[in-house]
Write a protein that holds these residues in place. Sequence first.
Motif, PDB file in Angstrom:
ATOM      1  N   ALA A 107       0.834  -1.190   0.000  1.00 20.01           N
ATOM      2  CA  ALA A 107       0.000   0.000   0.000  1.00 20.01           C
ATOM      3  C   ALA A 107       0.872   1.245   0.000  1.00 20.01           C
ATOM      4  N   PRO A 108       0.527   2.264  -0.797  1.00 19.78           N
ATOM      5  CA  PRO A 108       1.329   3.484  -0.840  1.00 19.78           C
ATOM      6  C   PRO A 108       1.540   4.116   0.534  1.00 19.78           C
ATOM      7  N   GLY A 109       0.507   4.081   1.383  1.00 22.36           N
ATOM      8  CA  GLY A 109       0.650   4.656   2.721  1.00 22.36           C
ATOM      9  C   GLY A 109       1.713   3.947   3.539  1.00 22.36           C
ATOM     10  N   ASP A 110       1.751   2.623   3.445  1.00 19.30           N
ATOM     11  CA  ASP A 110       2.767   1.860   4.162  1.00 19.30           C
ATOM     12  C   ASP A 110       4.164   2.194   3.657  1.00 19.30           C
ATOM     13  N   LEU A 111       4.281   2.353   2.342  1.00 21.51           N
ATOM     14  CA  LEU A 111       5.578   2.688   1.765  1.00 21.51           C
ATOM     15  C   LEU A 111       6.002   4.096   2.176  1.00 21.51           C
ATOM     16  N   ASP A 112       5.065   5.030   2.244  1.00 21.13           N
ATOM     17  CA  ASP A 112       5.388   6.388   2.693  1.00 21.13           C
ATOM     18  C   ASP A 112       5.946   6.365   4.115  1.00 21.13           C
ATOM     19  N   GLU A 113       5.289   5.593   4.977  1.00 18.02           N
ATOM     20  CA  GLU A 113       5.750   5.498   6.361  1.00 18.02           C
ATOM     21  C   GLU A 113       7.125   4.844   6.439  1.00 18.02           C
ATOM     22  N   MET A 114       7.340   3.813   5.638  1.00 15.60           N
ATOM     23  CA  MET A 114       8.625   3.130   5.626  1.00 15.60           C
ATOM     24  C   MET A 114       9.739   4.080   5.167  1.00 15.60           C
ATOM     25  N   ALA A 115       9.451   4.871   4.133  1.00 20.24           N
ATOM     26  CA  ALA A 115      10.445   5.808   3.621  1.00 20.24           C
ATOM     27  C   ALA A 115      10.736   6.911   4.635  1.00 20.24           C
ATOM     28  N   ALA A 116       9.705   7.412   5.308  1.00 27.75           N
ATOM     29  CA  ALA A 116       9.902   8.449   6.312  1.00 27.75           C
ATOM     30  C   ALA A 116      10.758   7.928   7.466  1.00 27.75           C
ATOM     31  N   PHE A 117      10.497   6.687   7.860  1.00 27.57           N
ATOM     32  CA  PHE A 117      11.273   6.065   8.928  1.00 27.57           C
ATOM     33  C   PHE A 117      12.727   5.905   8.497  1.00 27.57           C
ATOM     34  N   ALA A 118      12.930   5.437   7.261  1.00 27.60           N
ATOM     35  CA  ALA A 118      14.290   5.258   6.749  1.00 27.60           C
ATOM     36  C   ALA A 118      15.013   6.596   6.671  1.00 27.60           C
ATOM     37  N   ALA A 119      14.304   7.658   6.260  1.00 25.76           N
ATOM     38  CA  ALA A 119      14.925   8.980   6.165  1.00 25.76           C
ATOM     39  C   ALA A 119      15.358   9.481   7.539  1.00 25.76           C
ATOM     40  N   ALA A 120      14.503   9.268   8.546  1.00 31.78           N
ATOM     41  CA  ALA A 120      14.833   9.700   9.903  1.00 31.78           C
ATOM     42  C   ALA A 120      16.070   8.964  10.420  1.00 31.78           C
ATOM     43  N   LEU A 121      16.114   7.645  10.206  1.00 33.73           N
ATOM     44  CA  LEU A 121      17.278   6.869  10.633  1.00 33.73           C
ATOM     45  C   LEU A 121      18.537   7.320   9.915  1.00 33.73           C
ATOM     46  N   TRP A 122      18.409   7.549   8.613  1.00 29.59           N
ATOM     47  CA  TRP A 122      19.569   7.949   7.824  1.00 29.59           C
ATOM     48  C   TRP A 122      20.125   9.279   8.310  1.00 29.59           C
ATOM     49  N   ARG A 123      19.235  10.255   8.563  1.00 29.70           N
ATOM     50  CA  ARG A 123      19.693  11.560   9.031  1.00 29.70           C
ATOM     51  C   ARG A 123      20.389  11.440  10.389  1.00 29.70           C
ATOM     52  N   ARG A 124      19.776  10.637  11.284  1.00 30.90           N
ATOM     53  CA  ARG A 124      20.348  10.496  12.613  1.00 30.90           C
ATOM     54  C   ARG A 124      21.732   9.862  12.562  1.00 30.90           C
ATOM     55  N   ASN A 125      21.859   8.791  11.774  1.00 32.10           N
ATOM     56  CA  ASN A 125      23.157   8.117  11.669  1.00 32.10           C
ATOM     57  C   ASN A 125      24.193   8.996  10.970  1.00 32.10           C
ATOM     58  N   HIS A 126      23.748   9.742   9.962  1.00 30.20           N
ATOM     59  CA  HIS A 126      24.676  10.628   9.263  1.00 30.20           C
ATOM     60  C   HIS A 126      25.150  11.740  10.193  1.00 30.20           C
ATOM     61  N   LYS A 127      24.237  12.293  10.992  1.00 32.28           N
ATOM     62  CA  LYS A 127      24.608  13.342  11.934  1.00 32.28           C
ATOM     63  C   LYS A 127      25.575  12.810  12.982  1.00 32.28           C
ATOM     64  N   ARG A 128      25.308  11.588  13.471  1.00 32.35           N
ATOM     65  CA  ARG A 128      26.186  10.965  14.460  1.00 32.35           C
ATOM     66  C   ARG A 128      27.571  10.727  13.870  1.00 32.35           C
ATOM     67  N   GLY A 129      27.606  10.243  12.615  1.00 33.07           N
ATOM     68  CA  GLY A 129      28.886   9.992  11.963  1.00 33.07           C
ATOM     69  C   GLY A 129      29.663  11.271  11.729  1.00 33.07           C
ATOM     70  N   THR A 130      28.954  12.372  11.419  1.00 33.51           N
ATOM     71  CA  THR A 130      29.620  13.657  11.204  1.00 33.51           C
ATOM     72  C   THR A 130      30.243  14.172  12.498  1.00 33.51           C
ATOM     73  N   ARG A 131      29.480  14.051  13.609  1.00 32.90           N
ATOM     74  CA  ARG A 131      30.016  14.487  14.900  1.00 32.90           C
ATOM     75  C   ARG A 131      31.268  13.690  15.279  1.00 32.90           C
ATOM     76  N   LYS A 132      31.222  12.358  15.067  1.00 37.51           N
ATOM     77  CA  LYS A 132      32.351  11.505  15.387  1.00 37.51           C
ATOM     78  C   LYS A 132      33.569  11.873  14.545  1.00 37.51           C
ATOM     79  N   LYS A 133      33.340  12.167  13.274  1.00 40.01           N
ATOM     80  CA  LYS A 133      34.430  12.536  12.374  1.00 40.01           C
ATOM     81  C   LYS A 133      35.063  13.859  12.808  1.00 40.01           C
ATOM     82  N   ASN A 134      34.203  14.812  13.230  1.00 38.66           N
ATOM     83  CA  ASN A 134      34.711  16.104  13.667  1.00 38.66           C
ATOM     84  C   ASN A 134      35.540  15.992  14.927  1.00 38.66           C
ATOM     85  N   ARG A 135      35.125  15.113  15.854  1.00 39.58           N
ATOM     86  CA  ARG A 135      35.876  14.898  17.095  1.00 39.58           C
ATOM     87  C   ARG A 135      37.244  14.301  16.797  1.00 39.58           C
ATOM     88  N   THR A 136      37.272  13.365  15.824  1.00 42.23           N
ATOM     89  CA  THR A 136      38.536  12.737  15.457  1.00 42.23           C
ATOM     90  C   THR A 136      39.498  13.769  14.854  1.00 42.23           C
TER      91      THR A 136
END
Length: 269
Positions: free
Chosen positions: A240-269
């Motif tokens: 269902a398109p609605g399920d896919l929208d929710e899945m994509a939104a969840f994936a986007a949130a995870l991706w942003r969080r992990n990317h932000k965490r990785g950027t902070r770690k890189k800056n500390r290094t």
Amino acid sequence: WQAALSAEIKAQTCSHVVMSSEHLQSRLHEPEAIRALSDYLQDRFSDIRVILYIRDPLDTIVSLYSTAVKSGSRLAELPLSPPDLWANIVNHKATIQRWQANLAPAELRLRLFQKDDFVQGDLLADFISAAELPALDYKRPKRANESLDRLGLEVLRRLNKDIPVILPDGTTNPQRGNIKTVFEAHFNGGAPFLPSAEAVAAYDAAFADSNDWVRETFFPEREYLFTPKTRNMASEDALAPGDLDEMAAFAAALWRRNHKRGTRKKNRT
């Protein structure tokens, strides 16, 4: 590059040179460009052969659609009228006539891009045979640019809205990271993308005359140019398109969080 290539050719003692690029067809679409290539080659080689692989237009369009989504496109479906670049790639009659007219006296060797017609059922073995290369123990590259499966395409095209390739200010979005590589690694073995019935009918009709001309001209012994297949269209078993929208939104949130965490770690290094 022309001077560098000429120097390399002169420095070698080989009797054959192989050049391979899909961009020869997609970029050299004006007669004068092909004639310029012809002049360059004829100045350096005594015998020129062109090996052209052609693929079922709809299969090619689906592959191009997958590549577009991996590159950031948000297209929800195949356009019923193909963009000019796509139409150029799959109009085999126009390609053949254009190259025959402007690359003479080169010999054109036409090959069908489908496994049943490959030598030993293998594309590279088929090319080696068509190019009359020696039977050596060639190093084979890993498969690359595989099309995403249906789920991967549906999720990624939605994610492309939340994490676009280009930001509003025109700069490249650093949050994209290696998202293309991640999707290629995890979404390549599921159910394939299925175009709509309207898209299937539109593309089959649009390139029927081209395919018939190629078959009659080069493969008159074949009943069909490309092996007939059942055109499975998008059906009700899709998520269902609605399920896919929710899945994509969840994936986007995870991706942003992990990317932000990785950027902070890189800056500390």
